[in-house]
Design an enzyme around this catalytic site. Structure first.
Site, PDB file in Angstrom:
ATOM      1  N   TYR A 137       0.804  -1.133   0.136  1.00  0.00           N
ATOM      2  CA  TYR A 137       0.024  -0.014  -0.075  1.00  0.00           C
ATOM      3  C   TYR A 137       0.766   1.452  -0.150  1.00  0.00           C
ATOM      4  O   TYR A 137       0.397   2.187  -0.684  1.00  0.00           O
ATOM      5  CB  TYR A 137      -0.778  -0.067   1.233  1.00  0.00           C
ATOM      6  CG  TYR A 137      -2.329  -0.520   1.129  1.00  0.00           C
ATOM      7  CD1 TYR A 137      -2.602  -1.966   0.804  1.00  0.00           C
ATOM      8  CD2 TYR A 137      -3.304   0.190   1.021  1.00  0.00           C
ATOM      9  CE1 TYR A 137      -3.658  -2.560   0.649  1.00  0.00           C
ATOM     10  CE2 TYR A 137      -4.614  -0.533   0.861  1.00  0.00           C
ATOM     11  CZ  TYR A 137      -4.862  -1.717   0.513  1.00  0.00           C
ATOM     12  OH  TYR A 137      -6.187  -2.154   0.351  1.00  0.00           O
ATOM     13  N   ASP A 224      -4.004 -18.017   0.957  1.00  0.00           N
ATOM     14  CA  ASP A 224      -5.077 -18.759   0.221  1.00  0.00           C
ATOM     15  C   ASP A 224      -5.789 -19.648   1.168  1.00  0.00           C
ATOM     16  O   ASP A 224      -6.903 -19.968   1.143  1.00  0.00           O
ATOM     17  CB  ASP A 224      -4.286 -19.459  -0.923  1.00  0.00           C
ATOM     18  CG  ASP A 224      -3.141 -20.298  -0.523  1.00  0.00           C
ATOM     19  OD1 ASP A 224      -2.794 -20.238   0.523  1.00  0.00           O
ATOM     20  OD2 ASP A 224      -2.508 -21.129  -1.310  1.00  0.00           O
ATOM     21  N   ASP A 248      -7.109  -6.682   3.701  1.00  0.00           N
ATOM     22  CA  ASP A 248      -8.100  -5.658   2.882  1.00  0.00           C
ATOM     23  C   ASP A 248      -9.034  -6.948   2.405  1.00  0.00           C
ATOM     24  O   ASP A 248     -10.379  -6.797   2.732  1.00  0.00           O
ATOM     25  CB  ASP A 248      -7.467  -5.114   2.041  1.00  0.00           C
ATOM     26  CG  ASP A 248      -8.559  -4.249   1.042  1.00  0.00           C
ATOM     27  OD1 ASP A 248      -9.353  -3.888   1.601  1.00  0.00           O
ATOM     28  OD2 ASP A 248      -8.235  -4.343  -0.106  1.00  0.00           O
ATOM     29  N   ASP A 252     -13.124  -8.183   4.126  1.00  0.00           N
ATOM     30  CA  ASP A 252     -14.298  -8.309   3.152  1.00  0.00           C
ATOM     31  C   ASP A 252     -14.869  -9.555   3.466  1.00  0.00           C
ATOM     32  O   ASP A 252     -16.076  -9.792   3.190  1.00  0.00           O
ATOM     33  CB  ASP A 252     -14.018  -7.699   1.829  1.00  0.00           C
ATOM     34  CG  ASP A 252     -14.166  -6.226   1.408  1.00  0.00           C
ATOM     35  OD1 ASP A 252     -14.047  -5.421   2.904  1.00  0.00           O
ATOM     36  OD2 ASP A 252     -14.521  -5.825   0.491  1.00  0.00           O
TER      37      ASP A 252
HETATM   38  C1  IPM Z   1     -10.669  -0.672   3.355  1.00  0.00           C
HETATM   39  C2  IPM Z   1     -10.879  -0.010   1.905  1.00  0.00           C
HETATM   40  C3  IPM Z   1      -9.500   0.810   1.881  1.00  0.00           C
HETATM   41  C4  IPM Z   1      -8.364  -0.143   1.643  1.00  0.00           C
HETATM   42  C5  IPM Z   1      -9.510   1.548   0.352  1.00  0.00           C
HETATM   43  C6  IPM Z   1     -10.779   2.634   0.531  1.00  0.00           C
HETATM   44  C7  IPM Z   1      -8.253   2.461   0.161  1.00  0.00           C
HETATM   45  O1  IPM Z   1     -11.090  -0.953   0.844  1.00  0.00           O
HETATM   46  O2  IPM Z   1     -10.516   0.163   4.310  1.00  0.00           O
HETATM   47  O3  IPM Z   1     -10.766  -1.920   3.222  1.00  0.00           O
HETATM   48  O4  IPM Z   1      -8.074  -0.682   0.734  1.00  0.00           O
HETATM   49  O5  IPM Z   1      -7.715  -0.292   2.756  1.00  0.00           O
HETATM   50 MG    MG Z   2     -11.100  -2.950   1.846  1.00  0.00          MG
END
Ligand code: IPM
Ligand code: MG
Length: 358
Positions: A137, A224, A248, A252
């Site tokens: 990042y 993975d 990240d 999700d």
């Molecule tokens: C998160 C989001 C961010 C990230 C983006 C908006 C930069 O996806 O907070 O998970 O990738 O960290």
């Molecule tokens: Mg994210």
């Protein structure tokens, strides 16, 4: 003195959902000094930058920050430094918010809203801890250039740098071990040490820090496999710690286990416990302004803020209990609605949580 909270509503559904969290905070019967400023696309529209100077100054001087969400299709064509996401990355870097806590827990009332079988997810309660300021990042160098070696030597290429320093890994490790001590005492560190040098170094550093925490069981898992185990048997995890990029993606995935990403709060903290609190979901521009968004992740983020940055654990627990109460009453925004429950809008959900506070 009343705590000073910077509220950064942002884009899309951001303003509607932060308004509900502010409503709930104001219903606690305590005084908060709440100040708003634009961020993301709204920041760009207001002053030509996604993280306007006034917004950054407010975020720096406040005791805590509550953020809605950033991003909207109309800003997708701007050059990268001006895109809404840069506001989040800028806040993380400028405020040294190096660690991200993303709890994923399933409220029993919502077990049928998950895309996974109820028995796989019911009772789920895991915590993902992610580094926020290292990895590809922020690693330099990055950019585009002409490849100087390999089979595509001489061709144009894009590149980023994955890197982690030992203290950078250790500080996240300490947060994760301490969090595990307060929970089930099991910490799983996720990496890709079978391929990446950075990951092997991450793993070795985690193992070293583990010596300070003999009461926590540390395991390691390749990313993975972790992605697979999260959908196969998510309840086998307690606390997961991982780097910026893997975190990240996995956070999700973990969020979706609970039925709706609209339920999950998150905290991004600095070394002193000051933090930025935001829902784990995005700005959902397609439903913005339609009174359809689920405000619970933002309301629960406000609860995390009370607990982690403002030292008001009782107030945090009151909000969490109120959220459980409205779910038990059968109130659902469209994202978590199932037959037999009562569909409500964003504002109604906020009213209901505020009214359910005891
Ligand atoms: C998160 C989001 C961010 C990230 C983006 C908006 C930069 O996806 O907070 O998970 O990738 O960290
Ligand atoms: Mg994210």
């Amino acid at each position: 003195m009343s705590p000073r909270i910077a509220v950064l509503p942002g884009d899309g559904i951001g303003p509607e959902i932060t308004a509900q969290a502010v409503k709930v905070l104001n219903a606690l019967g305590r005084s908060f000094e709440i100040e708003e400023a634009p961020v993301g696309g709204a920041g760009y529209a207001a002053s030509g930058h996604p993280l306007p100077e006034r917004t950054l100054a407010l975020a720096k001087s406040a005791d805590a920050i509550l953020l809605g969400a950033v991003g909207d299709w109309q800003y997708d064509r701007l050059e990268r430094p001006l895109r809404p996401e840069q506001a989040i990355l800028g806040l993380r870097r400028q405020l040294a918010l190096f660690v991200n806590l993303r709890p994923a827990m399933l409220y029993p009332e919502l077990a049928s809203a998950s895309t996974l079988k109820a028995e796989v997810v019911s009772g789920l309660d895991i915590l993902i801890i992610r580094d926020l300021t290292g990895d590809v990042y922020f690693g330099e160098p990055r950019g585009t250039r002409r490849a100087s070696d390999g089979p595509f030597s001489g061709c144009a290429e894009g590149f980023d740098t994955m890197r982690y320093s030992a203290p950078e890994i250790a500080r996240v490790a300490h947060v994760a071990f301490r969090a595990a001590q307060k929970r089930g005492r099991r910490l799983c560190s996720v990496d890709k040490a079978n391929v990446l040098e950075t990951s092997q170094f991450w793993r070795d550093t985690m193992t070293e820090v583990a010596r300070d925490y003999p009461d926590v069981e540390l395991t390691h898992m390749y990313v993975d496999n972790a992605a697979m185990q999260l959908v196969r048997a998510p309840k086998t995890f307690d606390v997961i710690v991982t780097g910026n990029l893997f975190g990240d993606i996995l956070s999700d995935e973990a969020a979706m286990l609970t039925g709706s990403i609209g339920m999950l709060p998150s905290a991004s903290l600095d070394a002193n416990g000051k933090g930025l609190y935001e829902p784990s979901h995005g700005s959902a521009p397609d439903i913005a302004g339609k009174d359809m968004a689920n405000p619970l992740a933002t309301i629960l983020s406000a609860a995390m803020m009370l607990r982690h940055s403002l030292n008001l654990p009782n107030e945090a627990a009151r909000i969490e209990a109120a959220v459980r109460r409205v779910l038990a009453q059968g109130l659902r925004t469209p994202d978590i609605w199932t037959a037999g429950t009562h569909k409500v809008g964003t504002g109604e959900m906020g009213d209901a949580v505020a009214a359910a506070l005891t």
